[in-house]
Design a protein around this motif. Structure first.
Motif, PDB file in Angstrom:
ATOM      1  N   UNK A 257      -0.822  56.156  25.523  1.00  7.90           N
ATOM      2  CA  UNK A 257      -0.006  56.616  26.646  1.00  7.90           C
ATOM      3  C   UNK A 257       0.697  57.927  26.316  1.00  7.90           C
ATOM      4  N   UNK A 258       1.131  58.062  25.055  1.00  5.42           N
ATOM      5  CA  UNK A 258       1.742  59.321  24.629  1.00  5.42           C
ATOM      6  C   UNK A 258       0.749  60.464  24.766  1.00  5.42           C
ATOM      7  N   UNK A 259      -0.526  60.175  24.458  1.00  5.68           N
ATOM      8  CA  UNK A 259      -1.561  61.199  24.593  1.00  5.68           C
ATOM      9  C   UNK A 259      -1.703  61.637  26.049  1.00  5.68           C
ATOM     10  N   UNK A 260      -1.596  60.699  26.993  1.00  5.46           N
ATOM     11  CA  UNK A 260      -1.668  61.046  28.413  1.00  5.46           C
ATOM     12  C   UNK A 260      -0.505  61.963  28.791  1.00  5.46           C
ATOM     13  N   UNK A 261       0.694  61.643  28.275  1.00  2.00           N
ATOM     14  CA  UNK A 261       1.853  62.476  28.570  1.00  2.00           C
ATOM     15  C   UNK A 261       1.673  63.880  28.006  1.00  2.00           C
ATOM     16  N   UNK A 262       1.165  63.970  26.772  1.00  2.00           N
ATOM     17  CA  UNK A 262       0.977  65.279  26.122  1.00  2.00           C
ATOM     18  C   UNK A 262      -0.034  66.120  26.893  1.00  2.00           C
ATOM     19  N   UNK A 263      -1.107  65.466  27.397  1.00  2.00           N
ATOM     20  CA  UNK A 263      -2.135  66.206  28.134  1.00  2.00           C
ATOM     21  C   UNK A 263      -1.582  66.838  29.415  1.00  2.00           C
ATOM     22  N   UNK A 264      -0.498  66.276  29.928  1.00  2.00           N
ATOM     23  CA  UNK A 264       0.088  66.808  31.158  1.00  2.00           C
ATOM     24  C   UNK A 264       1.386  67.574  30.899  1.00  2.00           C
ATOM     25  N   UNK A 265       1.673  67.866  29.665  1.00  2.00           N
ATOM     26  CA  UNK A 265       2.942  68.489  29.292  1.00  2.00           C
ATOM     27  C   UNK A 265       3.131  69.831  29.987  1.00  2.00           C
ATOM     28  N   UNK A 266       4.312  70.007  30.564  1.00  2.00           N
ATOM     29  CA  UNK A 266       4.753  71.207  31.270  1.00  2.00           C
ATOM     30  C   UNK A 266       3.975  71.479  32.557  1.00  2.00           C
ATOM     31  N   UNK A 267       3.162  70.527  33.006  1.00  2.00           N
ATOM     32  CA  UNK A 267       2.504  70.665  34.308  1.00  2.00           C
ATOM     33  C   UNK A 267       3.549  70.546  35.422  1.00  2.00           C
ATOM     34  N   UNK A 268       3.284  71.188  36.552  1.00  2.00           N
ATOM     35  CA  UNK A 268       4.175  71.086  37.717  1.00  2.00           C
ATOM     36  C   UNK A 268       3.338  70.754  38.947  1.00  2.00           C
ATOM     37  N   UNK A 269       3.728  69.698  39.601  1.00  2.00           N
ATOM     38  CA  UNK A 269       3.049  69.275  40.835  1.00  2.00           C
ATOM     39  C   UNK A 269       3.834  68.102  41.417  1.00  2.00           C
ATOM     40  N   UNK A 270       3.858  68.007  42.724  1.00  2.00           N
ATOM     41  CA  UNK A 270       4.606  66.921  43.360  1.00  2.00           C
ATOM     42  C   UNK A 270       3.913  65.577  43.227  1.00  2.00           C
ATOM     43  N   UNK A 271       2.625  65.576  42.840  1.00  2.00           N
ATOM     44  CA  UNK A 271       1.863  64.325  42.831  1.00  2.00           C
ATOM     45  C   UNK A 271       1.367  63.936  41.448  1.00  2.00           C
ATOM     46  N   UNK A 272       2.046  64.348  40.405  1.00  2.00           N
ATOM     47  CA  UNK A 272       1.643  63.982  39.045  1.00  2.00           C
ATOM     48  C   UNK A 272       2.005  62.528  38.768  1.00  2.00           C
ATOM     49  N   UNK A 273       1.019  61.699  38.407  1.00  2.00           N
ATOM     50  CA  UNK A 273       1.308  60.278  38.194  1.00  2.00           C
ATOM     51  C   UNK A 273       2.119  60.042  36.926  1.00  2.00           C
ATOM     52  N   UNK A 274       2.168  61.020  36.032  1.00  2.00           N
ATOM     53  CA  UNK A 274       2.957  60.871  34.799  1.00  2.00           C
ATOM     54  C   UNK A 274       4.368  61.425  34.953  1.00  2.00           C
ATOM     55  N   UNK A 275       4.708  61.873  36.157  1.00  2.00           N
ATOM     56  CA  UNK A 275       6.041  62.428  36.413  1.00  2.00           C
ATOM     57  C   UNK A 275       7.029  61.273  36.578  1.00  2.00           C
ATOM     58  N   UNK A 276       7.536  60.759  35.462  1.00  2.00           N
ATOM     59  CA  UNK A 276       8.383  59.568  35.489  1.00  2.00           C
ATOM     60  C   UNK A 276       9.726  59.836  36.152  1.00  2.00           C
ATOM     61  N   UNK A 277      10.204  61.065  36.123  1.00  2.00           N
ATOM     62  CA  UNK A 277      11.503  61.392  36.721  1.00  2.00           C
ATOM     63  C   UNK A 277      11.379  61.731  38.195  1.00  2.00           C
ATOM     64  N   UNK A 278      10.156  62.048  38.655  1.00  2.00           N
ATOM     65  CA  UNK A 278       9.944  62.375  40.054  1.00  2.00           C
ATOM     66  C   UNK A 278      10.434  63.743  40.466  1.00  2.00           C
TER      67      UNK A 278
END
Length: 736
Positions: A683-704
């Protein structure tokens, strides 16, 4: 000078706010809109104190609408202008008190002015109080249709109201027994509220009366006035005028025929009728029964009912489309009741041919709300089939969880809190329970993600085709955001959805609305319906077909495009043309290679049950069963007739492993980004792969917040090394 201008501005704004009147309108579905908000009405005819200055009981029980007969009887024959001025002063004070108490009013016009058709006095009263914010409705009269001569006064009063106040509907209360004789008297109003007092003989009589009045006035909102008393106060009323020891007639909780169960069953029966978005209870004056003191348990029932309506009020007026549910009933209790009444086993065909249970349904904020109630009939086994699996079931009043999905197991039930006998809950779509005399229950079903494989509302440009559809025979295309077959191009009209691997569909449910202008009273063979499991070899046809001059619901087997073999049929005598109907069909593959189909036909506008048919194709008719395929529509019409289709939905059964079940039922972990029921380096690897991405529909955006950064990393760490896998003994089991 500047300060004075500011003070003047504040004074103007304050006065305009305080004295701004309400705007009340009925919407198309019968719900009332008050100042821009759809509102469920839980009303009463009086405060139990019978004092128009007092709103304590009204507020205590949670009523949001009230009334007082004082103002209807205030003006006597020969009244003067001073009498009218005094009435207006008291009415203004009453409406101000109601506003301060947070309660709306259906204000009764003085009867003497109505009967005498005194337009000047009615106009004076209306103009004097129409801008009071607590005024919601004008109350024209109690039960005016008993005399045809009352039409003139009703018409005059109604036109006077409409001429001077377009912002508040005018209502009457009446009953089918009178309206059926003098229906013209019921024309002059915006809404009719139906009264029917039959406790202890029945709680559904008011429901049936509402349905009859709706037939008389199909374009009016028809609401309900159920009873809080029973027959005994009227006995006391007679005895009070005669020297027959009136003190011996006492109404107490132990002797009254009414109860909280009956109050609630009446309300549920009323709101089960489409368009009924308000119930206003009537009870006798205080000199006949002191509701709070003579029958305190009954009064507590009103408080409990008010709490429930407050909790579910927004659901009760939700305009959202309700998914189709399948409900059946075993009336073994009716059989025993008939045997008890007649002393012998009455043939079933001689039983009363009416439903002795009522169901209301609403869809609100992604959940299905349902209320069930029983007439004075025991032992009704109700079986409910949902269009989805439930994650949990909440019960009202209270909103507490009483059923809950458990991965790999049967549902958990809180038997001690459920007020009905639970008969069987074999899975998360099917529930059977028992309703006894005046039982009622309200549940909210929170669904697992509804597995709608496909939906089609047929919106698009006229003469076009919905995406993924192909026409195989005849002419059928989009017209005014509906799919319309045109029989001028040939008798058969067929089209199929052939996109997204739909030809591999196996177990699923199809729902569709349809309308035809062809009468099914002729012998000529016409039909309209669905094609299921469509392949080159053939398909199943679920159709309404006219045979021998009356309609039947058929499930048939089409071989290629040339031959149809019927698997079963049932008469659908209540089906007619020029109305919208809802056709729902379950298709299920069985382990022995057979295919089972269950079709239900209902009216789209009110859910009235028309016909239901179940068949199983075991391959003995016309070769092997069709085990998978596409979905389509099919009609056969002669020249000049057409069929419209709308709101197609396909629900597919979803097989889930235990981890998927745990997540679907709401037990997943926020930090489990790959949905395997563990939070670890993957799961950490999934978070790292999306690191610093910006989009309203990112499923890893835990803070929303639309970006992946250390805020999300901090939230991720809160679940580090947690797990909820049902098959791992080291994992937590939040469902236990």
């Amino acid at each position: 000078m500047l300060i004075n201008k500011i003070n003047l501005f504040v004074l103007i704004v304050t006065c305009s706010t305080v004295f701004a009147g309400s705007i009340v309108q009925f919407e198309q579905d019968g719900a009332v809109n008050i100042n821009g908000t759809r509102t469920f009405i839980y009303g009463t005819y009086r405060d139990p104190s019978d004092n128009w200055h007092n709103f304590t009981g009204i507020v205590e029980a949670g009523f949001n609408l009230t009334h007082d007969y004082y103002f209807e009887t205030k003006l006597k024959a020969g009244y003067t202008s001073n009498d009218v001025s005094n009435l207006i002063a008291e009415a203004s004070a009453y409406l101000d008190l109601a506003y301060n108490a947070g309660v709306g009013v259906f204000y009764g016009l003085p009867r003497e002015a109505v009967w005498s058709q005194d337009v000047a006095t009615l106009t004076q009263i209306v103009n004097a109080i129409k801008n009071k914010p607590a005024l919601w409705f004008w109350y024209l009269m109690d039960e005016p249709s008993g005399d045809p001569a009352n039409e003139g006064p009703m018409q005059t009063a109604y036109l006077t109201l409409k001429n001077h106040d377009p912002n508040h509907p005018a209502i009457i209360v009446d009953n089918i027994t009178r309206l059926a004789v003098n229906p013209q008297v019921g024309q002059h109003n915006d809404s009719i509220w139906v009264d029917r007092y039959h406790i202890p003989y029945g709680v559904f009589n008011i429901k049936w009366a509402i349905e009859d009045v709706k037939l008389l006035y199909p374009n009016k909102p028809i609401w309900a006035v159920p009873e809080s008393g029973d027959r005994q106060p009227s006995i006391r009323s007679n005895w009070l005028t005669e020297p027959y020891f009136p003190s011996t007639v006492e109404i107490r909780d132990i002797s009254t025929c009414n109860s909280y169960k009956a109050l609630r069953a009446q309300a549920y029966a009323c709101i089960s009728v489409p368009g009924v978005s308000g119930v206003t209870y009537y009870w006798y004056p205080k000199n006949l029964v002191d509701l709070k003191n003579d029958v305190p348990a009954l009064w507590q029932g009103h408080i409990k009912l008010g709490q429930e309506f407050s909790q579910i009020s927004q659901a009760l007026v939700s305009p959202d489309l309700v998914p189709v549910t399948h409900i059946s009933v075993n009336n073994e209790g009716m059989k025993k009741r008939m045997n008890s009444l007649y002393g012998y086993e009455l043939p079933e065909e001689q039983y009363p041919q009416i439903d002795h249970y009522a169901v209301w349904k609403r869809w609100h904020n992604g959940s299905l709300y349902m209320g069930f109630a029983s007439e004075y009939v025991p032992g009704q086994i109700i079986t409910l089939k949902l269009p989805f699996e439930f994650k949990q079931v909440l019960q009202y009043p209270g909103g507490n969880v009483v059923m809950k999905a458990i991965p790999g197991e049967k549902a958990w039930l809180d038997q001690n809190s459920i007020p009905v006998i639970m008969y069987n809950v074999p899975d998360y779509r099917n529930i059977s329970f028992v309703l006894n005399d005046t039982d009622s229950v309200c549940w909210r079903f929170d669904p697992v993600d509804i597995s709608r494989s496909y939906t089609e509302d047929f919106s698009g440009s006229n003469n076009g085709q919905p995406s993924g559809w192909t026409v195989s025979r005849g002419a059928i295309d989009i017209q005014n955001n509906m799919f319309v077959s045109n029989a001028t191009q040939g008798s058969h009209q067929q089209a199929y959805y052939v996109d997204q691997e739909s030809n591999q569909w196996t177990d699923y449910e199809v729902d569709i609305d349809f309308y035809t202008n062809k009468s099914f009273s002729s012998i000529t063979d016409h039909y309209v319906g669905l094609n299921l499991h469509v392949t080159d070899a053939g398909s199943y046809v679920v159709r309404i077909r006219n045979v021998s001059s009356y309609p039947r619901l058929y499930i048939s087997k089409e071989i290629g495009t040339s031959e149809i073999c019927d698997l079963g049929f049932i008469t659908a005598s209540d089906f007619s043309n020029n109305e919208w109907y809802h056709l729902s069909c379950d298709v299920n593959n069985n382990s022995d290679g057979s295919v089972s189909l269950n079709a239900i036909l209902t009216k789209s506008n009110d859910g009235q049950h028309i016909a239901e048919l179940s068949v199983t194709d075991d391959g003995t008719i016309a070769g092997s069963a069709y085990t998978q395929g596409d979905v389509g529509v099919h009609s056969v019409m002669s020249t000049g007739y057409y069929t419209k289709y709308d709101n197609l939905m396909v629900f597919r059964s979803t097989e889930r492993n235990l981890c998927e079940q745990a997540i679907a039922y709401g037990y997943g972990i926020q930090s489990d980004l790959n949905d395997n029921c563990y939070v670890d380096v993957s799961d950490l690897d999934v978070l790292v792969q999306n690191w610093l991405e910006t989009d309203d529909n990112l499923f890893v955006d835990l803070s929303g917040d639309g970006q992946i950064n250390f805020v999300d990393f901090s939230l991720f760490l809160q679940g580090w090394l947690e797990c909820v896998h049902p098959e791992d003994g080291n994992c937590s089991k939040p469902w236990q």
